[in-house]
Design an enzyme around this catalytic site. Structure first.
Site, PDB file in Angstrom:
ATOM      1  N   GLU A   1      16.940  -4.793 -99.308  1.00  0.00           N
ATOM      2  CA  GLU A   1      17.298  -3.059 -98.513  1.00  0.00           C
ATOM      3  C   GLU A   1      16.640  -2.851 -96.850  1.00  0.00           C
ATOM      4  O   GLU A   1      15.580  -1.727 -97.853  1.00  0.00           O
ATOM      5  CB  GLU A   1      18.052  -2.768 -99.661  1.00  0.00           C
ATOM      6  CG  GLU A   1      18.667  -3.232-100.724  1.00  0.00           C
ATOM      7  CD  GLU A   1      20.329  -2.923-100.367  1.00  0.00           C
ATOM      8  OE1 GLU A   1      20.957  -2.622 -98.828  1.00  0.00           O
ATOM      9  OE2 GLU A   1      21.419  -3.612-100.514  1.00  0.00           O
TER      10      GLU A   1
ATOM     11  N   GLU B   1      25.185  -3.176 -91.385  1.00  0.00           N
ATOM     12  CA  GLU B   1      23.893  -3.526 -91.499  1.00  0.00           C
ATOM     13  C   GLU B   1      23.280  -4.399 -90.382  1.00  0.00           C
ATOM     14  O   GLU B   1      22.273  -5.447 -90.365  1.00  0.00           O
ATOM     15  CB  GLU B   1      23.093  -4.323 -92.760  1.00  0.00           C
ATOM     16  CG  GLU B   1      23.968  -3.753 -93.781  1.00  0.00           C
ATOM     17  CD  GLU B   1      24.372  -3.727 -95.201  1.00  0.00           C
ATOM     18  OE1 GLU B   1      23.697  -5.151 -95.401  1.00  0.00           O
ATOM     19  OE2 GLU B   1      24.896  -3.508 -96.285  1.00  0.00           O
TER      20      GLU B   1
ATOM     21  N   HIS C   1      19.641  -6.589 -96.724  1.00  0.00           N
ATOM     22  CA  HIS C   1      20.653  -6.136 -96.485  1.00  0.00           C
ATOM     23  C   HIS C   1      20.225  -4.782 -95.815  1.00  0.00           C
ATOM     24  O   HIS C   1      18.847  -4.764 -95.580  1.00  0.00           O
ATOM     25  CB  HIS C   1      21.552  -5.940 -97.663  1.00  0.00           C
ATOM     26  CG  HIS C   1      22.342  -6.925 -98.629  1.00  0.00           C
ATOM     27  ND1 HIS C   1      23.506  -6.837 -97.674  1.00  0.00           N
ATOM     28  CD2 HIS C   1      21.814  -7.685 -98.576  1.00  0.00           C
ATOM     29  CE1 HIS C   1      24.487  -7.830 -98.706  1.00  0.00           C
ATOM     30  NE2 HIS C   1      23.222  -8.357 -98.825  1.00  0.00           N
TER      31      HIS C   1
ATOM     32  N   HIS D   1      26.964  -8.167 -94.398  1.00  0.00           N
ATOM     33  CA  HIS D   1      27.912  -6.896 -94.272  1.00  0.00           C
ATOM     34  C   HIS D   1      27.337  -6.359 -93.048  1.00  0.00           C
ATOM     35  O   HIS D   1      26.234  -6.027 -91.923  1.00  0.00           O
ATOM     36  CB  HIS D   1      26.773  -5.977 -94.719  1.00  0.00           C
ATOM     37  CG  HIS D   1      27.361  -6.175 -96.320  1.00  0.00           C
ATOM     38  ND1 HIS D   1      26.141  -5.912 -98.152  1.00  0.00           N
ATOM     39  CD2 HIS D   1      28.482  -6.511 -97.495  1.00  0.00           C
ATOM     40  CE1 HIS D   1      26.951  -6.175 -98.938  1.00  0.00           C
ATOM     41  NE2 HIS D   1      28.253  -6.076 -98.381  1.00  0.00           N
TER      42      HIS D   1
END
Ligand code: 0X9
Ligand code: CA
Ligand code: CA
Ligand code: ZN
Length: 646
Positions: free
Chosen positions: A347, A142, A272, A139
């Site tokens: 994350e 990110e 991420h 992404h």
């Protein structure tokens, strides 16, 4: 005979051979100018750049001229944009060449290299060590994940030989880092001033742009309401599984790590941001242990995620428990569901960021170092993840790699296949079918082929560069400058490598498509000068035919065949004009033909590389019939090659 030779020398020379002053402009092969962002290791700083990365410019519809490249804004200078990331990887690879090798797994939609590194002791060898893959940057917004990738590279290299736990982790494993799976998105986001762009930059049918890479993986793709079918949405799953080149490249890489029928990759982490979570499969269902999950695997993933969460303070939960939301077509579900690889999604933190995605560069050091212990924990447990739930009995005693093949085959080593990707990275398989460490040779656009130029029994790269009309030959399957280069034929001529006089050495002959004529040349061209002398020439085939050289009858002499658009192979067993001695159907129009001695019987037979399914189809006899062997290897843009690569 002598006058015959001279006649053809003149025939070629008067038309095609340039003056020596043209030829001396280039005396060694320019490799990967730094400016293009493609260079891995500086090979030859005496040469000038020959190409730049070209950004597509599409005007009209919803597309607009891309903004000018823009630097990272104040407070973000500590981040690495694509070019800076490549420089950082390059510098580390040069400093730590014994344990780092850099290569590209393919290219993004816009053609940027998807850079990867392998970190291990004896990095050039594929050792029987557990393999771990870390992927970053799916992404675009990110941005902290790219810094986490560089942190991981630097932690393991700077600490090697100094910190005993890092040294052991590097010695005992093979770690693959995929630095940025969405470089087009990253650059777009940066060039527009950090605008929260998430997807890749692939145009959609409705003139919107972008696929959510983390909904494009081919496991339960679009199954369960965890992605969007609407192209403009931020979680658009793409037109088909792996419709994005970026996810497809990772799939091909995972396929290439199946060795001797066993997936070498034991652990996968997709990084991420944000939220400080450690997620484990599945995301496509809320069921903890559905039929496509092994109960012990689930226990291992829960135990490992929980243990790592205690180290970095992140929350460990099943992916579908994150905001109580199903996600389908994600990387971790695919790695586990398709390859059985224990998988996690990290994350990272949003500390120091208003939006969550753009933490101030002041937190990069602390937030990446926060995963130091989790990284070592993953590497420590890669050899037997089952041990974390006291089931090391499941790891078995069998070595992960098949034993090396027995001594030389009396009938000669079998040929294998390889390919060159759009960035000029060469991927070859050795005689045991194992990957030879990838290396760069040549520029995008060069035509690739292979041959045994120095008569040592090993086939090595050759290139024909249309822009300067030179052929560049290298004598080993490693990165470096050309060993032999010479001006070649006319524009439009096709190189034809083979041993046409059975002296054990390959040379580069000329096929001139405009007259469907072959010029046989049994000596290499002079370095920096022109082509070797043609011994004779003859017409074979027709306009549009694709010629190739092979030893169809195993007599040691290569002769010439053609692959015609209708899928037929035509060949002769002598180097004389005349009708074909045999013809048979093999492959489709879109296939790319490669010939080789796949079974080691001394006779070369057909193969094709099929870009649609990145698979080589190989046949062991010069007769019509289906393939005897399949090798899934390559990328859709591959230039396939074949030979005996060592
Ligand atoms: O939506 C995603 O792809 C991930 N969140 S992010 O903010 N980084 O975009 C979460 C994915 C959760 N599902 C799985 N890991 N399977
Ligand atoms: Ca190793
Ligand atoms: Ca290995
Ligand atoms: Zn994400």
């Amino acid at each position: 005979m002598r006058s015959f030779v001279i006649t053809f020398l003149l025939a070629i020379g008067s038309v095609a051979i340039p003056t020596p002053s043209m030829a001396v402009q280039v005396d060694s092969l320019p490799l990967y100018p730094v400016e293009s962002g493609r260079q891995v290791i500086a090979i030859d700083n005496a040469t000038t750049p020959t190409h730049d990365t070209v950004e597509p410019l599409i005007v009209g519809g919803l597309y607009s001229r891309p903004p000018q490249p823009r630097a990272l804004p104040p407070g973000y200078e500590g981040y690495h944009d694509y070019a800076e990331m490549v420089s950082a990887i390059t510098a580390t690879a040069i400093d730590h060449a014994a344990i780092v090798s850099v290569f590209s797994i393919g290219t993004s939609y816009e053609g940027k290299a998807l850079w990867a590194a392998k970190i291990s002791d004896n990095v050039a060898a594929d050792e029987a060590e557990p393999e771990v893959v870390f992927a970053f940057g799916q992404h675009a917004r990110e941005i902290l994940t790219i810094e986490q990738a560089l942190y991981t590279l630097n932690m393991l290299t700077d600490g090697y030989g100094i910190d005993s736990s890092i040294t052991a982790a590097v010695d005992n494993n093979e770690l693959w880092i995929l630095f940025n799976l969405n470089p087009d998105g990253s650059e777009y986001d940066k060039d527009n001033g950090l605008v929260l762009w998430r997807k890749n930059r692939q145009p959609n049918a409705d003139l919107t742009v972008g696929t959510d890479l983390n909904r494009n993986w081919a496991y339960q793709w679009g199954c369960c309401g965890g992605s969007s079918a609407v192209p403009e949405d931020s979680t658009y799953r793409g037109a088909a599984p792996f419709s994005a080149p970026e996810t497809g490249a990772v799939a091909a890489f995972f396929a290439s790590r199946v060795v001797g029928g066993e997936q070498q990759i034991k652990l996968f982490v997709d990084w991420h941001s944000y939220g400080e979570y450690i997620l484990y499969p599945y995301g496509y269902t809320k069921t903890d242990v559905p039929p496509d999950m092994d109960a012990v695997d689930r226990d291992v993933m829960v135990a490992m995620a929980t243990a790592m969460g205690a180290m970095n303070g992140y929350t460990a939960i099943q992916a579908s428990d994150l905001f109580n939301q199903i996600t389908d077509g994600t990387s971790d579900d695919w790695a586990y569901g398709t390859h059985g690889v224990i998988s996690f999604t990290f994350e990272l933190s949003s500390a120091g960021s208003a939006s969550g995605f753009y933490p101030s560069d002041s937190v990069i050091a602390t937030e990446t170092a926060r995963n130091h212990d989790a990284i070592l924990y993953l590497l420590d447990n890669a050899a037997c993840p089952y041990a974390v739930v006291d089931r090391s009995d499941l790891c078995g005693g069998s070595p992960p790699l098949p034993p090396p093949p027995p001594g030389p085959d009396p009938s000669g080593a079998a040929d294998t296949v390889g390919y060159v990707d759009a960035t000029g990275a060469w991927y070859l398989l050795d005689s045991a079918g194992l990957p030879i460490p990838a290396f760069f040779y040549g520029n995008p656009g060069d035509r690739a082929f292979t041959g045994d130029w120095n008569c040592d029994g090993i086939d090595t790269p050759g290139l024909h560069r249309a822009s300067d009309g030179f052929v560049y030959l290298r004598n080993s399957n490693t990165q470096g400058i050309a060993d032999v280069s010479f001006f070649f034929g006319d524009p439009g001529d096709v190189p034809l490598a083979g041993d046409f006089d059975n002296d054990g050495c390959d040379t580069v002959s000329v096929y001139r498509p405009s007259i469907a004529t072959i010029f046989i040349i049994n000596q290499l061209g002079a370095n920096g000068g022109g082509l070797g002398a043609a011994s004779h020439s003859f017409a074979f085939g027709d306009l549009g035919d694709r010629p190739f050289a092979a030893d169809f009858d195993g007599d040691g002499f290569d002769t010439v065949g053609i692959h015609r658009n209708d899928g037929f192979v035509y060949y002769r067993n002598d180097l004389l004009q005349g009708i074909a001695q045999a013809s048979f159907f093999f492959g489709n129009n879109d296939d790319i033909f490669v010939a080789g001695d796949w079974d080691g019987d001394g006779i070369e037979t057909p193969g094709v590389f099929r870009p649609q399914d990145i698979t080589f189809y190989l046949r062991n006899s010069n007769t019509q019939g289906s393939a005897d062997e399949f090798v899934q290897f390559g990328v859709s843009t591959a230039q396939p090659v074949s030979g005996s690569f060592g």
